[in-house]
Design a protein around this motif. Structure first.
Motif, PDB file in Angstrom:
ATOM      1  N   VAL A 152       0.856  -1.243  -0.111  1.00 46.62           N
ATOM      2  CA  VAL A 152       0.166   0.059  -0.127  1.00 46.62           C
ATOM      3  C   VAL A 152       0.800   1.136  -0.160  1.00 46.62           C
ATOM      4  O   VAL A 152       0.461   2.314  -0.394  1.00 46.62           O
ATOM      5  N   GLY A 153       2.087   1.219   0.335  1.00 43.85           N
ATOM      6  CA  GLY A 153       2.914   2.270   0.337  1.00 43.85           C
ATOM      7  C   GLY A 153       4.176   2.257   1.031  1.00 43.85           C
ATOM      8  O   GLY A 153       4.376   0.938   1.873  1.00 43.85           O
ATOM      9  N   ARG A 154       5.197   2.901   1.098  1.00 41.78           N
ATOM     10  CA  ARG A 154       6.391   2.628   1.839  1.00 41.78           C
ATOM     11  C   ARG A 154       6.281   3.439   3.068  1.00 41.78           C
ATOM     12  O   ARG A 154       5.570   4.424   3.324  1.00 41.78           O
ATOM     13  N   GLY A 155       7.126   2.854   4.252  1.00 44.18           N
ATOM     14  CA  GLY A 155       7.220   3.611   5.334  1.00 44.18           C
ATOM     15  C   GLY A 155       8.139   4.851   5.246  1.00 44.18           C
ATOM     16  O   GLY A 155       8.845   4.983   4.288  1.00 44.18           O
ATOM     17  N   GLU A 156       7.855   5.989   6.080  1.00 44.97           N
ATOM     18  CA  GLU A 156       8.400   7.408   5.946  1.00 44.97           C
ATOM     19  C   GLU A 156       8.558   7.985   7.572  1.00 44.97           C
ATOM     20  O   GLU A 156       7.554   7.763   8.235  1.00 44.97           O
ATOM     21  N   LEU A 157       9.588   8.549   7.436  1.00 51.60           N
ATOM     22  CA  LEU A 157       9.558   9.373   8.772  1.00 51.60           C
ATOM     23  C   LEU A 157      10.280  10.821   8.319  1.00 51.60           C
ATOM     24  O   LEU A 157      11.370  10.645   7.562  1.00 51.60           O
ATOM     25  N   THR A 158       9.665  11.830   8.626  1.00 49.89           N
ATOM     26  CA  THR A 158       9.985  13.115   8.144  1.00 49.89           C
ATOM     27  C   THR A 158       9.823  14.099   9.223  1.00 49.89           C
ATOM     28  O   THR A 158       9.076  14.463  10.079  1.00 49.89           O
ATOM     29  N   LEU A 159      10.951  14.902   9.205  1.00 50.08           N
ATOM     30  CA  LEU A 159      11.239  16.108  10.046  1.00 50.08           C
ATOM     31  C   LEU A 159      10.765  17.366   9.173  1.00 50.08           C
ATOM     32  O   LEU A 159      11.803  17.473   8.196  1.00 50.08           O
ATOM     33  N   HIS A 160      10.062  18.368   9.547  1.00 52.15           N
ATOM     34  CA  HIS A 160       9.841  19.468   8.828  1.00 52.15           C
ATOM     35  C   HIS A 160       9.756  20.771   9.518  1.00 52.15           C
ATOM     36  O   HIS A 160       9.216  20.591  10.611  1.00 52.15           O
ATOM     37  N   THR A 173      -1.642  -2.663   4.743  1.00 46.50           N
ATOM     38  CA  THR A 173      -2.068  -1.316   5.540  1.00 46.50           C
ATOM     39  C   THR A 173      -0.983  -0.535   5.957  1.00 46.50           C
ATOM     40  O   THR A 173       0.189  -1.050   6.356  1.00 46.50           O
ATOM     41  N   LEU A 174      -1.386   0.667   5.879  1.00 47.91           N
ATOM     42  CA  LEU A 174      -0.339   1.862   6.212  1.00 47.91           C
ATOM     43  C   LEU A 174      -0.868   2.562   7.247  1.00 47.91           C
ATOM     44  O   LEU A 174      -2.202   3.113   7.059  1.00 47.91           O
ATOM     45  N   VAL A 175      -0.316   2.760   8.524  1.00 47.42           N
ATOM     46  CA  VAL A 175      -0.712   3.860   9.430  1.00 47.42           C
ATOM     47  C   VAL A 175      -0.097   5.015   9.304  1.00 47.42           C
ATOM     48  O   VAL A 175       1.338   5.118   9.340  1.00 47.42           O
ATOM     49  N   THR A 176      -0.625   6.158   9.279  1.00 46.19           N
ATOM     50  CA  THR A 176       0.018   7.502   9.459  1.00 46.19           C
ATOM     51  C   THR A 176      -0.340   8.404  10.664  1.00 46.19           C
ATOM     52  O   THR A 176      -1.288   8.095  11.300  1.00 46.19           O
ATOM     53  N   GLY A 177       0.718   9.242  10.939  1.00 45.50           N
ATOM     54  CA  GLY A 177       0.271  10.067  11.906  1.00 45.50           C
ATOM     55  C   GLY A 177       1.354  11.124  11.744  1.00 45.50           C
ATOM     56  O   GLY A 177       2.364  11.281  11.233  1.00 45.50           O
ATOM     57  N   SER A 178       1.031  12.344  12.463  1.00 48.16           N
ATOM     58  CA  SER A 178       1.530  13.527  12.261  1.00 48.16           C
ATOM     59  C   SER A 178       1.388  14.608  13.635  1.00 48.16           C
ATOM     60  O   SER A 178       0.342  14.371  14.009  1.00 48.16           O
ATOM     61  N   GLN A 194       3.664  42.199  10.814  1.00 47.64           N
ATOM     62  CA  GLN A 194       4.180  41.834  12.128  1.00 47.64           C
ATOM     63  C   GLN A 194       3.850  40.494  12.649  1.00 47.64           C
ATOM     64  O   GLN A 194       3.929  40.186  13.937  1.00 47.64           O
ATOM     65  N   VAL A 195       3.519  39.566  11.520  1.00 48.28           N
ATOM     66  CA  VAL A 195       3.111  38.233  12.271  1.00 48.28           C
ATOM     67  C   VAL A 195       4.179  37.254  11.636  1.00 48.28           C
ATOM     68  O   VAL A 195       4.479  37.390  10.563  1.00 48.28           O
ATOM     69  N   THR A 196       4.807  36.406  12.732  1.00 46.63           N
ATOM     70  CA  THR A 196       5.778  35.601  12.449  1.00 46.63           C
ATOM     71  C   THR A 196       5.244  34.141  12.918  1.00 46.63           C
ATOM     72  O   THR A 196       5.093  33.981  14.146  1.00 46.63           O
ATOM     73  N   VAL A 197       5.339  33.152  12.249  1.00 48.75           N
ATOM     74  CA  VAL A 197       5.020  31.725  12.667  1.00 48.75           C
ATOM     75  C   VAL A 197       5.931  30.726  12.543  1.00 48.75           C
ATOM     76  O   VAL A 197       6.533  30.621  11.319  1.00 48.75           O
ATOM     77  N   TRP A 198       6.437  30.010  13.606  1.00 48.97           N
ATOM     78  CA  TRP A 198       7.563  28.791  13.286  1.00 48.97           C
ATOM     79  C   TRP A 198       6.378  27.712  13.335  1.00 48.97           C
ATOM     80  O   TRP A 198       5.744  27.545  14.263  1.00 48.97           O
ATOM     81  N   ASN A 199       6.867  26.631  12.488  1.00 48.13           N
ATOM     82  CA  ASN A 199       6.235  25.664  12.354  1.00 48.13           C
ATOM     83  C   ASN A 199       7.025  24.349  12.195  1.00 48.13           C
ATOM     84  O   ASN A 199       7.331  23.648  11.097  1.00 48.13           O
ATOM     85  N   PRO A 200       7.487  23.843  13.573  1.00 48.08           N
ATOM     86  CA  PRO A 200       8.188  22.471  13.597  1.00 48.08           C
ATOM     87  C   PRO A 200       7.190  21.339  13.429  1.00 48.08           C
ATOM     88  O   PRO A 200       6.037  21.406  13.858  1.00 48.08           O
ATOM     89  N   ALA A 201       7.289  20.291  12.853  1.00 51.41           N
ATOM     90  CA  ALA A 201       6.416  19.395  12.581  1.00 51.41           C
ATOM     91  C   ALA A 201       7.248  17.872  12.192  1.00 51.41           C
ATOM     92  O   ALA A 201       8.284  17.961  11.780  1.00 51.41           O
ATOM     93  N   VAL A 202       6.402  16.719  12.617  1.00 55.35           N
ATOM     94  CA  VAL A 202       7.004  15.540  12.427  1.00 55.35           C
ATOM     95  C   VAL A 202       6.006  14.783  11.793  1.00 55.35           C
ATOM     96  O   VAL A 202       4.783  14.668  12.098  1.00 55.35           O
ATOM     97  N   ARG A 203       6.212  13.693  10.782  1.00 54.30           N
ATOM     98  CA  ARG A 203       5.039  12.960  10.190  1.00 54.30           C
ATOM     99  C   ARG A 203       5.911  11.619   9.841  1.00 54.30           C
ATOM    100  O   ARG A 203       6.967  11.278   9.560  1.00 54.30           O
ATOM    101  N   ALA A 204       4.984  10.727  10.044  1.00 54.99           N
ATOM    102  CA  ALA A 204       5.383   9.277  10.071  1.00 54.99           C
ATOM    103  C   ALA A 204       4.357   8.380   9.410  1.00 54.99           C
ATOM    104  O   ALA A 204       3.325   8.536   9.425  1.00 54.99           O
ATOM    105  N   ARG A 205       4.814   7.393   8.352  1.00 60.72           N
ATOM    106  CA  ARG A 205       4.052   6.407   7.751  1.00 60.72           C
ATOM    107  C   ARG A 205       4.603   5.117   8.156  1.00 60.72           C
ATOM    108  O   ARG A 205       5.881   4.944   7.468  1.00 60.72           O
ATOM    109  N   VAL A 206       3.851   4.071   8.678  1.00 60.41           N
ATOM    110  CA  VAL A 206       4.343   2.901   8.918  1.00 60.41           C
ATOM    111  C   VAL A 206       3.559   1.644   8.670  1.00 60.41           C
ATOM    112  O   VAL A 206       2.258   1.802   8.870  1.00 60.41           O
ATOM    113  N   PRO A 207       4.044   0.897   7.676  1.00 58.33           N
ATOM    114  CA  PRO A 207       3.454  -0.130   7.146  1.00 58.33           C
ATOM    115  C   PRO A 207       3.352  -1.187   8.095  1.00 58.33           C
ATOM    116  O   PRO A 207       4.242  -1.505   8.650  1.00 58.33           O
TER     117      PRO A 207
END
Lengths: 69, 356
Positions: B23-31, B58-63, B40-53
């Motif tokens: 169904v897809g490959r596993g992935e781990l991303t730091l963004h 079946t693939l489970v995704t989370g972020s 005068q607006v500043t937004v910092w957005n750290p994020a992590v995303r994972a896809r685990v077969p």
């Protein structure tokens, strides 16, 4: 606009040429991937959501953020 | 075509039988992303995303990601006031194949900030034709938001939204893909700011917007390979809603594989929006609906962007690593908002992905 899209869709569904697997090298190139990186697309969709009022990508992230509400 | 490239193409896009494919490959991303504008607006957005077969089908995704917002826009409040707040967003989902060509996907998402909470869910069905020429994706989404409390609201108010979309991706030739999308959405409930007041003939009144909003949109995108390593994409989109807001947008991009491990992309979006029927730059008399939201007025936007993606190992091998960076400039010119007629913003992103 919707009528034009429906017409285009009908044409696409009915009148496409058959592309054999060995003719698909161009389609398999990285330059031809339809979408960008998922995490980057999500970030850009959120910027578009709060700065253009676009519907949030994936139906989520409806929060204001950025003081936009 | 080289023998190596032909072999890779066959592996990547061959017409397999009916046996289930992964169904897809596993992935781990730091963004990491940052947005800053001249309001005068500043937004910092750290994020992590994972896809685990979790199985072959079946693939489970989370972020998880957080917006660190250093200020609020001055068009939101009566005068510029400094606000520092956080928005947390988490999502969990699963995608599974029913057979070799059909997949279903479900996602739940929660966004929380001090004055706004949003819970949403989606269900999608996707099918690829046997000849792999066409993919159809149908999606239903629902959302329940809670706004406030704020200066306007003493108690939180709710907003409910339902949306449906259809997306068809079609191979029309050995060099061209076309994607057509249709979407409809209905929102019901509180849609005004919990902070915004509107001046009417010298007095200030809370912003007031209709409780119902229905909008429909359509997009058509053509992606064309100009050379083995160069592609050109063009997209047109239009949307219309029950408030009279009409949007026309054009998006173009060029991608260039400058090396088998490097893809460069230049992209630009031009957008024109016509105002909501009740939007006025200034209100001389009290009206049923009133707003100072620039995004409900007419405006023109220009949004160019450049992206570089280092992908290893080099094509045609399956990628295992990706390091990407992107930067953009967003320029908006508002028709009837003398206080802040122009908004300029910059964004920058950096991400690292490991595929397995």
């Amino acid at each position: 606009m919707t009528r034009a899209s429906a017409l285009l869709l009908a044409l696409l569904l009915g009148a496409c040429v058959t592309v054999r697997p060995w003719e698909r090298e161009r389609l398999a190139r990285r330059a031809m991937e339809p979408d960008g990186h998922g995490a980057s697309s999500g970030f850009q969709a959120h910027v578009a959501s709060v700065r253009f009022g676009d519907p949030p990508a994936g139906g989520g992230g409806g929060g204001g953020g950025c003081g936009c509400r | 075509m080289s023998l190596r490239a032909l072999t890779a193409a066959l592996v990547l896009v061959s017409c397999g039988g009916a046996t289930a494919r992964p169904v897809g490959r596993g992935e781990l991303t730091l963004h990491g992303g940052v947005y800053t504008d001249r309001d005068q607006v500043t937004v910092w957005n750290p994020a992590v995303r994972a896809r685990v077969p979790v199985s072959r089908g079946t693939l489970v995704t989370g972020s998880y990601g957080v917006d660190l917002i250093s200020a609020a826009s001055v068009d939101v409040v009566a005068s510029a006031s400094r606000v520092v707040e956080q928005r947390h967003e988490g999502a969990l989902g699963a995608r599974t194949t029913l057979d070799g060509r059909t997949a279903v996907e479900a996602t739940a998402r929660l966004s929380v900030e001090p004055d706004y909470r949003s819970l949403s869910g989606s269900f999608a069905w996707e099918r690829e034709t046997e000849d792999r020429h066409r993919t159809v994706r149908l999606e239903l989404r629902g959302r329940r938001d809670e706004a406030g409390p704020g200066w306007v609201l003493q108690r939180p108010e709710t907003l409910r939204a339902v949306a449906g979309s259809a997306l068809v991706t079609q191979v029309v030739s050995a060099r061209t893909l076309v994607r057509v999308g249709l979407q409809a959405e209905h929102l019901q409930g509180w849609q005004a700011s919990v902070y915004r007041f509107v001046p009417v003939d010298g007095a200030w009144y809370p912003e007031r917007l209709p409780e119902a909003r229905t909008r429909a949109s359509a997009t058509v995108r053509v992606l064309r390979s100009l050379a083995p390593t160069v592609s050109l994409s063009g997209e047109y989109g239009a949307s219309l809603d029950g408030w009279g807001v009409m949007v026309n947008a054009v998006d173009t991009s060029v991608r260039w594989e400058t090396a088998p491990w490097l893809v460069l992309e230049g992209r630009a979006r031009v957008l024109r929006q016509e105002r909501a029927v009740f939007y006025q730059g200034t209100y001389g008399a009290l009206t049923v609906y009133r707003t100072r939201d620039r995004l409900l007025g007419g405006y023109t936007a220009f949004w160019p962007m450049v992206t570089a993606r280092v992908q290893l190992p080099s094509w045609p091998a399956e990628r295992r690593w990706e390091l990407g960076a992107s930067a953009s400039w967003l320029h908006q010119r508002f028709d009837d908002f003398p206080l802040l007629p122009v908004r300029d913003a910059l964004t920058a992103e950096l991400w690292l992905s490991r595929y397995f």
